[in-house]
Design a protein around this motif. Structure first.
Motif, short mmCIF file in Angstrom:
data_model
loop_
_atom_site.label_atom_id
_atom_site.label_comp_id
_atom_site.label_asym_id
_atom_site.label_seq_id
_atom_site.Cartn_x
_atom_site.Cartn_y
_atom_site.Cartn_z
N SER A 357 5.78 -0.02 2.41
CA SER A 357 4.56 0.38 3.12
C SER A 357 3.62 1.18 2.23
CB SER A 357 4.93 1.21 4.35
OG SER A 357 5.46 2.46 3.94
N GLU A 359 2.29 4.02 3.10
CA GLU A 359 2.67 5.43 3.20
C GLU A 359 3.72 5.79 2.15
OE1 GLU A 359 0.84 4.05 6.84
OE2 GLU A 359 2.54 3.29 5.69
N ARG A 360 4.71 4.92 1.96
CA ARG A 360 5.74 5.15 0.95
C ARG A 360 5.12 5.19 -0.45
NH1 ARG A 360 6.46 2.07 -3.24
NH2 ARG A 360 5.73 0.46 -1.83
N ASN A 362 1.97 5.97 -1.28
CA ASN A 362 1.15 7.17 -1.44
C ASN A 362 2.01 8.39 -1.77
OD1 ASN A 362 -1.05 5.60 -0.82
ND2 ASN A 362 -1.24 6.32 1.28
#
Length: 383
Positions: A357, A359-360, A362
């Motif tokens: 993802s 988020e991971r 970032n």
């Protein structure tokens, strides 16, 4: 979010900005992380359409080379590889506090000083001169000449020398981590690219009776090979989505009732086709392959070449099937295997994609950069 002291100057460098592919999506994610900082963006040329410029570049201008003014450079850029190292070196990035680059060609070849922290997110060392030298040489009319071999050796020396200017390498996969070690003798940290799992969603709509092939229509993607495989399987339907297919190449399939060329499609339409396909097929030798993971985020199984990043993103026999040979016969055999042993646990397929993802990415990327800055500052203070 990353921490930056007031007044710090940041440069971001990419080889060029052309089609909105996987490398550009990584660039967009990095630019978004630091868009509030004082940041300059560099690339040999910028031929983004307006929507990609807003999405990837966040409206920021790109400092370009003379290639920006070459007619049809967006189509002819491969022919300018011989001068790209020289043009990239024309970028003088002295005076920045941090330089981030994303490279699959020459982006790490700019000028800077040893006192500027230089971090390179490497999609691959330059393919034509390292691991895929034989593949490219076979396809080039000069590929078996002494001049070509001399030129490749020259580029290898330049590429290895510019690698020495990088303080920290990030690899986009374990496959590329190993390639960086073989090519440059350098260690690197694996941080997988960001996948838009919040945009490529699982659909509860019933699957339709077609296979799908999605990607940029360039030779190494092997879309033509996949179409040829389906030409000999007239009872199975194939749809192709992508930009760049030439009329001459498509002429061979215009009378094939089971092959439908859809050309370019906007994301919303393309995603709908992915969500409804029984499986998506990939034939390229990919270093990571973002599209393959985006497809799995829709819960759609994949049929992909047993190579590179696919080995890290596809669970063979669970989220897709890997086939060993980059041939029409290899594709056909994999399709037959899929039909004999279908993969219908769409939720499990999506859950596999969630490992990649945005988020991971970032968190891992900013964490790495912050730690690198601390280590670099400590090493500078000892001198």
């Amino acid at each position: 979010m990353p921490y930056f002291a007031a007044g710090m100057k940041l440069a971001f460098v990419q080889d060029w900005f052309n089609a909105n592919g996987g490398a550009e999506k990584v660039a967009g994610a990095i630019i978004a992380l630091y868009e509030k900082e004082e940041m300059d963006i560099y690339g040999l040329f910028d031929k983004f359409p307006q929507d990609a410029r807003a999405d990837i570049l966040k409206g920021k201008p790109v400092k370009t080379s003379v290639l920006q003014y070459v007619p049809l450079i967006s189509k002819l850029y491969r022919y300018f590889l011989p001068v790209m190292p020289w043009l990239m070196k024309r970028f003088n990035l002295r005076g920045y506090d941090l330089i981030l680059s994303t490279s699959h060609a020459v982006a790490k070849g700019f000028r800077s000083t040893p006192d500027t922290l230089n971090i390179c997110y490497c999609h691959t060392p330059l393919r034509p001169i390292w691991d895929m030298y034989d593949d490219y040489a076979k396809g080039h009319w000069l590929g078996r000449t002494g001049f070509y071999r001399w030129y490749v050796q020259y580029l290898r020396r330049w590429d290895a020398a510019t690698a020495n200017n990088v303080h920290y390498f990030i690899a986009n996969s374990e496959h590329i981590r190993q390639r960086i070690m073989r090519s440059y003798g350098r260690e690197s940290k694996v941080i997988y690219p960001p996948v838009r799992t919040d945009k490529f969603l699982l659909s509860t709509a019933p699957r339709q009776d077609y296979y799908l092939c999605v990607g940029r229509v360039v030779p190494y993607k092997k879309m033509y090979m996949i179409a040829r495989a389906f030409k000999h399987m007239p009872d199975r339907q194939l749809k192709l989505i992508g930009e760049g297919w030439g009329a001459r190449e498509f002429d061979e399939f215009k009378d094939c009732a089971n092959i439908e060329w859809l050309g370019y499609q906007p994301d919303e339409t393309m995603i709908r086709y992915v969500q409804q396909a029984k499986a998506c097929i990939f034939g390229a030798k990919e270093d990571f392959g973002i599209m393959c993971v985006e497809v799995q985020a829709c819960g759609t199984p994949v049929i992909a070449l047993d190579y590179g990043g696919y080995r890290e993103t596809v669970i063979d026999g669970t989220t897709g099937y890997l086939y060993p040979e980059q041939t029409e016969e290899g594709v056909a055999a994999a399709v037959l295997k899929f039909e004999q042993q279908p993969l219908g646990n769409h939720l499990e397929i999506r859950e596999n994609a969630m490992r990649f993802s945005e988020e991971r990415f970032n968190l891992e990327f900013t964490g790495f950069v912050d730690e690198a800055r601390r280590e670099f500052a400590k090493s500078r203070s000892k001198k």
